[in-house]
Design an enzyme around this catalytic site. Structure first.
Site, short mmCIF file in Angstrom:
data_model
loop_
_atom_site.label_atom_id
_atom_site.label_comp_id
_atom_site.label_asym_id
_atom_site.label_seq_id
_atom_site.Cartn_x
_atom_site.Cartn_y
_atom_site.Cartn_z
N ALA A 226 43.46 38.42 51.46
CA ALA A 226 42.29 38.93 50.74
C ALA A 226 42.52 40.33 50.17
CB ALA A 226 41.07 38.95 51.67
N LEU A 227 43.28 41.14 50.88
CA LEU A 227 43.52 42.51 50.46
C LEU A 227 44.96 42.64 49.97
CD1 LEU A 227 42.01 45.28 50.42
CD2 LEU A 227 43.17 45.79 52.58
N LEU B 158 47.89 45.13 47.44
CA LEU B 158 48.19 46.42 46.82
C LEU B 158 48.23 46.24 45.32
CD1 LEU B 158 49.18 49.45 47.19
CD2 LEU B 158 51.47 48.51 46.75
N ASP C 279 49.87 42.90 43.67
CA ASP C 279 49.38 42.52 42.34
C ASP C 279 50.00 43.44 41.29
OD1 ASP C 279 47.23 41.36 40.40
OD2 ASP C 279 47.05 43.53 40.22
N TYR D 70 52.05 46.41 32.98
CA TYR D 70 52.16 47.64 33.78
C TYR D 70 53.55 48.25 33.70
CZ TYR D 70 47.94 45.86 36.19
OH TYR D 70 46.70 45.37 36.49
N LYS E 49 50.64 39.05 35.77
CA LYS E 49 49.78 38.68 34.65
C LYS E 49 50.59 38.60 33.36
CE LYS E 49 46.32 41.62 36.84
NZ LYS E 49 47.30 42.42 37.61
N HIS F 36 45.96 38.04 31.37
CA HIS F 36 45.46 39.40 31.60
C HIS F 36 44.14 39.69 30.89
CE1 HIS F 36 47.20 43.61 32.69
NE2 HIS F 36 45.89 43.62 32.80
#
Length: 293
Positions: A13-14, A16, A42, A47, A72, A105
């Site tokens: 669920a969590l 970076l 992620d 990026y 993405k 994206h």
């Protein structure tokens, strides 16, 4: 804490996030996160740090299968063949032979035919086993309805701007109706400041509601916001390159918020978007070329 996607794949669920993480700092940030206990990273072609994310994963000593890798496809790589090649670029930079989650994206409504073609390429990659799950990012309800009408596989994830000051209830409702997991980018409210500039700019870490709830639990406002996401069933991907902050953001599994606290956080919503409007055509930005692997 794991979330189960609509195709049965599980995802931590969590995670970076590495948006705006300079490439020269990204490898160390990923290493620090994985050493802390994160198992979900992620990134995105746009990026410019997929290569460094891959280096951080390899440096961690963890098996590839232990890390959930999400990236993405950028708008300039939309189209069926172009998006198949975007997978080649992403896996080449990351140094992996499959992706856990690959998402589009932007909806790019000014060229939505290419968006549909790109998503059909994701469906092919999924069928071929080159990705384990597919999804979208920044899709509003009308974008989702158009996509669902033209494609076969319901997105597993919709990653959108979402924090206590901008909760996007309509997007969350449509996602829920279709079994799509809502994933929050900017999950702690625009990193530090929200919204705008000048006198209207306020430090979310000094919000009295969040501070009071944090005081009750001995937690920071950032930890309170992340816990709010998790308890409401969302994925969150806080970004940091600071090892202490990375560790702090992961320290959200040893307490719970009660119904009144969750409602108080919900009430902070202003309805004001901090990031770009997904319906705006950003021609220069969309034209950015993603380099080869």
């Amino acid at each position: 804490m794991e979330l189960t996607l609509n195709n049965g794949v599980t995802m931590p669920a969590l995670g970076l996030g590495v948006f705006q993480s300079p490439p020269e700092q990204t490898t160390a940030a990923v290493e620090a996160a994985l050493a802390t206990g994160y198992r979900h990273i992620d990134t995105a072609a746009a990026y410019g740090n997929e290569r460094e994310v891959g280096e951080g994963i390899r440096s961690s000593g963890l098996d590839r299968s232990d890390v959930f890798v999400e990236t993405k496809v950028w708008v300039s790589d939309y189209g069926y063949d172009e998006t198949l090649h975007a997978w080649d670029k992403a896996t080449g930079k990351l140094g992996v032979d499959y992706l856990d989650l690959l998402i589009l994206h932007q909806p790019a409504p000014d060229r939505f035919g290419k968006t549909i073609a790109a998503y059909k390429a994701l469906e092919t990659l999924l069928a071929d086993g080159r990705v384990r799950a597919i999804g979208v990012s920044n899709f509003m309800p009308h974008h989702l309805e158009q996509l669902l009408a033209a494609t076969d596989v319901v997105p597993a994830v919709n990653q959108v701007e979402l924090h206590p000051f901008f909760t996007q209830p309509a997007v969350q409702a449509v996602d829920t109706d279709h079994g799509i997991l809502t994933q929050a980018w900017s999950p702690i409210g625009g990193i530090t400041f929200y919204p705008g500039w000048g006198e209207s700019r306020r430090n979310v870490m000094e919000d009295p509601t969040l501070a009071a709830i944090g005081h009750t639990h001995g937690k920071s406002p950032a930890q309170i916001m992340l816990r709010w996401h998790l308890e409401q069933g969302r994925s969150a991907i806080p970004k940091s390159t600071n090892p202490a902050r990375i560790a702090e953001n992961f320290g959200v599994f040893d307490f719970e918020l009660n119904a009144d606290e969750l409602a108080a956080i919900d009430a902070l919503d202003t309805g004001v978007r901090n990031g770009p409007d997904p319906d705006e055509a950003r021609l220069e930005r969309f034209a950015m070329v993603i380099p080869e692997a």
